[in-house]
Design an enzyme around this catalytic site. Structure first.
Site, mmCIF file in Angstrom:
data_model
loop_
_atom_site.group_PDB
_atom_site.id
_atom_site.type_symbol
_atom_site.label_atom_id
_atom_site.label_comp_id
_atom_site.label_asym_id
_atom_site.label_seq_id
_atom_site.Cartn_x
_atom_site.Cartn_y
_atom_site.Cartn_z
ATOM 1 N N ASP A 1 -4.088 3.832 2.836
ATOM 2 C CA ASP A 1 -5.521 3.550 3.036
ATOM 3 C C ASP A 1 -5.777 2.089 3.412
ATOM 4 O O ASP A 1 -6.917 1.651 3.516
ATOM 5 C CB ASP A 1 -6.338 3.953 1.795
ATOM 6 C CG ASP A 1 -6.027 3.068 0.588
ATOM 7 O OD1 ASP A 1 -5.124 2.207 0.678
ATOM 8 O OD2 ASP A 1 -6.691 3.233 -0.453
ATOM 9 N N ASP B 1 -1.859 -1.198 -3.762
ATOM 10 C CA ASP B 1 -2.186 -0.419 -4.962
ATOM 11 C C ASP B 1 -1.058 -0.502 -6.000
ATOM 12 O O ASP B 1 0.009 -1.078 -5.743
ATOM 13 C CB ASP B 1 -2.507 1.035 -4.600
ATOM 14 C CG ASP B 1 -1.471 1.636 -3.669
ATOM 15 O OD1 ASP B 1 -0.274 1.387 -3.905
ATOM 16 O OD2 ASP B 1 -1.844 2.332 -2.703
ATOM 17 N N ASP C 1 0.850 -1.193 0.000
ATOM 18 C CA ASP C 1 0.000 0.000 0.000
ATOM 19 C C ASP C 1 0.883 1.240 0.000
ATOM 20 O O ASP C 1 1.704 1.412 0.908
ATOM 21 C CB ASP C 1 -0.895 -0.040 1.248
ATOM 22 C CG ASP C 1 -1.688 1.239 1.425
ATOM 23 O OD1 ASP C 1 -1.903 1.943 0.419
ATOM 24 O OD2 ASP C 1 -2.096 1.519 2.567
ATOM 25 N N ASP D 1 -9.246 -15.967 -16.738
ATOM 26 C CA ASP D 1 -10.035 -16.530 -15.640
ATOM 27 C C ASP D 1 -11.049 -17.562 -16.152
ATOM 28 O O ASP D 1 -11.773 -17.285 -17.124
ATOM 29 C CB ASP D 1 -10.779 -15.372 -14.961
ATOM 30 C CG ASP D 1 -11.408 -15.766 -13.648
ATOM 31 O OD1 ASP D 1 -10.683 -16.194 -12.749
ATOM 32 O OD2 ASP D 1 -12.655 -15.628 -13.521
ATOM 33 N N HIS E 1 -3.719 -16.996 -5.401
ATOM 34 C CA HIS E 1 -4.620 -16.241 -4.523
ATOM 35 C C HIS E 1 -5.848 -17.044 -4.103
ATOM 36 O O HIS E 1 -6.633 -16.567 -3.285
ATOM 37 C CB HIS E 1 -5.053 -14.962 -5.250
ATOM 38 C CG HIS E 1 -5.855 -15.279 -6.477
ATOM 39 N ND1 HIS E 1 -5.305 -15.878 -7.596
ATOM 40 C CD2 HIS E 1 -7.168 -15.119 -6.763
ATOM 41 C CE1 HIS E 1 -6.248 -16.074 -8.495
ATOM 42 N NE2 HIS E 1 -7.387 -15.618 -8.022
ATOM 43 N N ASP E 2 -6.054 -18.218 -4.680
ATOM 44 C CA ASP E 2 -7.208 -19.054 -4.331
ATOM 45 C C ASP E 2 -6.820 -20.248 -3.466
ATOM 46 O O ASP E 2 -7.683 -21.066 -3.121
ATOM 47 C CB ASP E 2 -7.861 -19.625 -5.597
ATOM 48 C CG ASP E 2 -8.536 -18.561 -6.435
ATOM 49 O OD1 ASP E 2 -8.982 -17.552 -5.865
ATOM 50 O OD2 ASP E 2 -8.620 -18.753 -7.662
ATOM 51 N N ASP F 1 -5.123 -10.024 -15.723
ATOM 52 C CA ASP F 1 -6.180 -11.020 -15.582
ATOM 53 C C ASP F 1 -7.318 -10.637 -16.516
ATOM 54 O O ASP F 1 -7.806 -9.500 -16.467
ATOM 55 C CB ASP F 1 -6.667 -11.017 -14.125
ATOM 56 C CG ASP F 1 -6.839 -12.399 -13.577
ATOM 57 O OD1 ASP F 1 -7.595 -13.168 -14.195
ATOM 58 O OD2 ASP F 1 -6.243 -12.708 -12.522
ATOM 59 N N GLU G 1 -6.927 -20.293 -17.037
ATOM 60 C CA GLU G 1 -7.309 -21.067 -15.846
ATOM 61 C C GLU G 1 -8.315 -22.115 -16.312
ATOM 62 O O GLU G 1 -9.296 -21.781 -16.970
ATOM 63 C CB GLU G 1 -7.928 -20.148 -14.795
ATOM 64 C CG GLU G 1 -8.093 -20.850 -13.467
ATOM 65 C CD GLU G 1 -9.076 -20.167 -12.531
ATOM 66 O OE1 GLU G 1 -8.975 -20.393 -11.320
ATOM 67 O OE2 GLU G 1 -9.968 -19.419 -13.003
HETATM 68 C C1 NOJ Z 1 -11.053 -17.923 -10.494
HETATM 69 C C2 NOJ Z 1 -10.353 -16.860 -9.711
HETATM 70 O O1 NOJ Z 1 -9.010 -17.238 -9.532
HETATM 71 C C3 NOJ Z 1 -11.104 -16.720 -8.408
HETATM 72 O O2 NOJ Z 1 -10.417 -15.905 -7.485
HETATM 73 C C4 NOJ Z 1 -12.490 -16.197 -8.711
HETATM 74 O O3 NOJ Z 1 -13.249 -16.213 -7.529
HETATM 75 C C5 NOJ Z 1 -13.195 -17.052 -9.761
HETATM 76 N N1 NOJ Z 1 -12.356 -17.436 -10.841
HETATM 77 C C6 NOJ Z 1 -14.375 -16.310 -10.348
HETATM 78 O O4 NOJ Z 1 -13.928 -15.261 -11.165
#
Ligand code: NOJ
Length: 562
Positions: free
Chosen positions: A28, A32, A24, A198, A330-331, A101, A256
């Site tokens: 805030d 960013d 950041d 995605d 990130h998932d 993305d 993905e």
């Molecule tokens: C895959 C993304 O990596 C995830 O973070 C997202 O929630 C879903 N696609 C829906 O866009």
């Protein structure tokens, strides 16, 4: 950014920065673009080639930016278009590429296309989305509840495979495809270096919209039944390639690919298909699932892991395709917590070992922010600390419907929640891990007191410097890019042992996934003479290979033989 070799990504390493959590710059509490800009030297020093940014576009943030309301404007929380242009320009000056993305299976319900679509059935944008007069099937959304939502103004239901605010686009409408291609051209014309796409395998829906099996102990059926690798997906990707991607030689694409087997992936990435450069598969991510899906306490069994990775190595090589290699994003939970050992005794050792196991395979490795310093899962003990729509839905589902106690559910979230990956990047041991001067949008892990970039840079033996060596190996040794992958002992429960056979050398990669010392005996066909040690996380790995190799707990050694 021009590159003479159009397949430069085969010897590249990608670093994934999650903009909200990376750095950041304005206090805030939200990461960013200028925060990322301020860390470009750090990334250039690590040696990576590409930075993948999660969505940076205007978004109501129902799903942290995966619900886009305007594809051509920067989310104000993250900065401005001028900030983006500066970031791209400076990255290029430092030899770093940037991929964005591309989220085009769905838009936000706040996108003007959807707002128009809701005005009337006659509105030209109505057919941009997927509508039915009655709910046609049992599909559930990824984030809980049915995948269909009623809109009174048109007296119809629209499809949303993810949150209600993520409305699936109707790719069968040529106007949708043309509109998407225009958005892509906008960014490619700015000079970005490619896209991570995605859930791209879900864009073509089976018009029959068949019921899906009720999986993962959920109340609804799986939408994958009618969405994954649908009837026109290859036709649409080939069109996208013809109309857009092929006009920008030298960009990279990674799709993905949920619910996609290695055999199916051949059609997405095989030589001559004219679709994608590589895909992210999920086969290794599913190995620790149980009847409740991903929220399970299981650990991955090494022979299972090798079975799926071997299959992808072999099938991608055979079709002239390419692998993307990842332990985390990130998932997903943090790699060292999930696949290694996060205890103080073994955290660094196992993080390095995981790095070796992944980076020496054939494919393009992806480093998720913080993986290069061995960051662990979050340290949350209460549901109030979680932010992710999926975690909050899972908590409700498990405690209210499945009869789990709050305590047991929190244990599952602690192990698998996506928020584990989204806690602030740990730069220092100071306030909020040096991520922000303000209050972070999600709490930093208190273990930043010793797991942080500043400490890693000061310690020549840190995970960071080890990753730096791994990145360099990919750039300097052709065998790492081109060598043929051969698994030496698929059934071994402790050691992942593989070769990378190239013309001038064979790499022998040995990784001990257990917390005990083991001895690995090389099969007779492997020559162990005239070898040299290439990289190791052990204190005193022998300089030369022997028939029987002693490996320390979580030890990893790589030898080159000629
Ligand atoms: C895959 C993304 O990596 C995830 O973070 C997202 O929630 C879903 N696609 C829906 O866009």
């Amino acid at each position: 950014m021009t590159t003479s070799n159009p397949e430069w990504w085969k010897s590249a390493v990608v670093y994934q920065a999650y903009p909200k959590s990376f750095r950041d710059s304005d206090g805030d509490g939200m990461g960013d673009l200028n925060g990322i800009r301020s860390k470009l030297d750090y990334l250039a020093d690590l040696g990576v080639d590409v930075i993948w940014l999660n969505p940076i576009y205007v978004s109501p943030q129902v799903d942290n930016g995966y619900d886009i309301a305007d594809y051509r404007a920067i989310e104000p929380m993250l900065g401005t278009m001028a900030d983006f242009d500066a970031l791209l320009g400076e990255a290029h000056e430092k030899g770093l590429k940037i991929i964005l993305d591309l989220v085009v299976n769905h838009t936000s319900d706040q996108h003007v296309w959807f707002q128009e679509a809701c005005k009337s059935r006659e509105n030209p944008y109505h057919d941009y989305y997927i509508w039915r007069d009655e709910i046609p099937n049992n599909w559930g959304s990824s984030f809980g509840g049915p995948a269909w939502k009623y809109v009174e103004s048109v007296d119809q239901y629209y499809l949303h495979c993810f949150a209600e605010g993520q409305c699936d686009l109707n790719w069968d409408n040529p106007a949708v495809r043309e509109a998407v291609y225009d958005e892509m051209r906008f960014w490619l014309d700015k000079g970005i270096d490619g896209f991570r796409m995605d859930v791209i395998t879900l864009i073509s829906k089976d018009p029959a919209l068949p019921d899906g099996p009720v999986i993962q102990n959920k109340a609804y059926g799986s939408y994958y039944a009618g969405c994954a690798t649908g009837p026109h997906v290859h036709e649409y990707l080939q069109e996208m390639n013809r109309e857009v991607l092929s006009k920008y030689p030298g960009i990279m694409t990674v799709g993905e690919a949920p619910h996609t087997s290695a055999d199916q992936a051949v059609d997405y990435v095989g030589a001559g298909r004219g679709e994608l450069d590589m895909v992210f598969h999920f086969d290794h991510m599913h190995l620790d699932y149980d009847e409740n899906g991903k929220y399970a306490l299981n650990r991955v069994y090494l022979p299972d892991l090798k079975r799926v990775m071997d299959e992808w190595q072999e099938k991608m090589a055979a079709c002239g395709g390419w692998n993307s290699l990842y332990w985390s994003n990130h998932d997903q939970a943090r790699a060292v917590t999930r696949f290694g050992n996060e205890s103080e005794q073994w955290r660094e050792k196992s993080a390095k070992m995981l790095g070796v196991a992944l980076h020496l395979q054939q494919g393009t490795p992806y480093i998720y922010e913080g993986e290069e310093i061995g960051m662990t899962n979050a340290d949350f003990t209460s549901i109030e600390q979680y932010r992710d729509v999926e975690a909050l839905d899972t908590f409700r589902d498990f405690t209210e419907r499945k009869g789990f106690s709050a305590e047991d559910t929190l244990e599952l979230l602690h192990l698998k929640s996506r928020d584990n990956a989204r806690t602030p990047m740990q730069w220092t041991s100071g306030h909020a891990a040096g991520f922000t001067e303000g209050e972070p949008w999600i709490e930093a892990n208190p273990n930043c007191d010793h797991i942080n970039v500043k400490a890693a840079l000061a310690d020549p033996d840190s995970v960071y410097y080890f990753y730096k060596q791994l990145v360099k190996l990919r750039h300097t040794r052709a065998s790492v890019t081109d060598g043929v992958y051969v698994d030496l002992a698929p059934e071994d429960e402790s050691v992942w042992a593989y070769l990378r056979r190239a013309e001038d050398e064979t790499l022998v990669v040995l990784c001990n996934f257990s917390d005990s010392a083991v001895e690995f005996e090389l099969p007779a066909e492997v020559s162990w003479e005239s070898s040299e040690l290439v990289i190791s996380n052990e204190d005193a790995a022998p300089g030369e290979l022997a028939r029987a190799v002693a490996l320390e707990p979580y030890g990893a050694v790589v030898y080159a033989t000629r």
